[in-house]
Design an enzyme around this catalytic site. Sequence first.
Site, PDB file in Angstrom:
ATOM      1  N   ASP A   7       0.873  -1.172   0.000  1.00 36.47           N
ATOM      2  CA  ASP A   7       0.000   0.000   0.000  1.00 36.47           C
ATOM      3  C   ASP A   7       0.913   1.226   0.000  1.00 36.47           C
ATOM      4  O   ASP A   7       1.352   1.677   1.057  1.00 36.47           O
ATOM      5  CB  ASP A   7      -0.887  -0.019   1.249  1.00 36.47           C
ATOM      6  CG  ASP A   7      -1.817   1.187   1.300  1.00 36.47           C
ATOM      7  OD1 ASP A   7      -2.321   1.597   0.239  1.00 36.47           O
ATOM      8  OD2 ASP A   7      -2.021   1.730   2.397  1.00 36.47           O
ATOM      9  N   GLU A  63      -2.624  -1.816  -5.160  1.00 35.86           N
ATOM     10  CA  GLU A  63      -3.881  -1.189  -5.585  1.00 35.86           C
ATOM     11  C   GLU A  63      -3.671  -0.341  -6.825  1.00 35.86           C
ATOM     12  O   GLU A  63      -2.646   0.310  -6.976  1.00 35.86           O
ATOM     13  CB  GLU A  63      -4.441  -0.303  -4.458  1.00 35.86           C
ATOM     14  CG  GLU A  63      -5.648  -0.912  -3.806  1.00 35.86           C
ATOM     15  CD  GLU A  63      -6.354   0.019  -2.829  1.00 35.86           C
ATOM     16  OE1 GLU A  63      -6.322   1.242  -3.021  1.00 35.86           O
ATOM     17  OE2 GLU A  63      -6.934  -0.502  -1.859  1.00 35.86           O
ATOM     18  N   ASP A 151      -2.002   0.908   7.450  1.00 30.59           N
ATOM     19  CA  ASP A 151      -1.320   0.788   6.153  1.00 30.59           C
ATOM     20  C   ASP A 151      -0.863  -0.650   5.888  1.00 30.59           C
ATOM     21  O   ASP A 151      -0.909  -1.129   4.754  1.00 30.59           O
ATOM     22  CB  ASP A 151      -0.122   1.752   6.091  1.00 30.59           C
ATOM     23  CG  ASP A 151      -0.566   3.189   6.272  1.00 30.59           C
ATOM     24  OD1 ASP A 151      -1.006   3.792   5.294  1.00 30.59           O
ATOM     25  OD2 ASP A 151      -0.521   3.674   7.416  1.00 30.59           O
TER      26      ASP A 151
END
Lengths: 174, 174
Positions: A7, A63, A151
């Site tokens: 992330d 992502e 996170d």
Amino acid sequence: MIIIGIDPGLAKTGFGVIEDRRCTEYGVIKTPSDEPIQTRLRTIFHRIQKILDTCEPDELAIERLFFSRNVTSAIEVSHARGVVLLAAAEYGIGSVGSAGGSGSGSGGLAVFEYTPNQVKQAVTGSGRADKKQVQKMVTALLGIDENIPPDASDALAVALCHANQMSGQTSGIV
Amino acid sequence: MIIIGIDPGLAKTGFGVIEDRRCTEYGVIKTPSDEPIQTRLRTIFHRIQKILDTCEPDELAIERLFFSRNVTSAIEVSHARGVVLLAAAEYGIGSVGSAGGSGSGSGGLAVFEYTPNQVKQAVTGSGRADKKQVQKMVTALLGIDENIPPDASDALAVALCHANQMSGQTSGIV
């Protein structure tokens, strides 16, 4: 199959490694806001390189970035995302016998991208789940009995999403 | 004083090197859109590293990114910008006797950022100049008598902007 989920962020980059749906490593790379951006990116790049060398993942999940995000934040995330993807591309190249992915076509670690909705759907069953729900389900699915930084939890969520995708599941909680 | 200006982009990254207001090198790094993003970033990173090693700049100038840009394009540019800044941070570190900047606080090449308006103002005298005007003034100011690709011209414009800033000028055509 070892999967690392990442992330990315300039201030905080979360990472999480899973192997056969068990979490083997997670953490957050933090960089101080008073340092020049290039120094912060260098820290992220070298930390990710070390984590890849230590954990020897087979695949990397991250992502996908979208329009709807705040532009300033998208710009910062993309800088960090750029050096994370570079670390993936550099991984295993030039060294003998190290793990290498199959997806990139020219060496390096195979990278798989998922939309935020796909990630939420995979771990909570709903594409509209909030951060807390994601965090709760990640710890439940991986049997973690301690508090994970958000996170790191988001990074583990995208790793789980990819694990589901690989095993043909459409939702991680089925 | 050798200054390298860079106009980052995933498909095309322009670069231009000036020394005492003469252009010593310019070009465009192109990456094919059918390659995975991490492979394209790796190409940009390694080409920039080679250019830095060859040209041995003292400082690097690059445009600052802004909200007003198209978000999708800002995301792509930021990925490329991230690996360019990483190459700046890595420059000269760990090797003996190579040039190093003074601005980053922990080695590497000093990086200076300018807004698009500052760059246009510096080379054309107007913050609202269009690409063609910038290109025309860049070739005129540097005495270049051939056609420069727009991305290289934008890179040279930011290098010129930085040269003006260093010499205390507010406009490049004064």
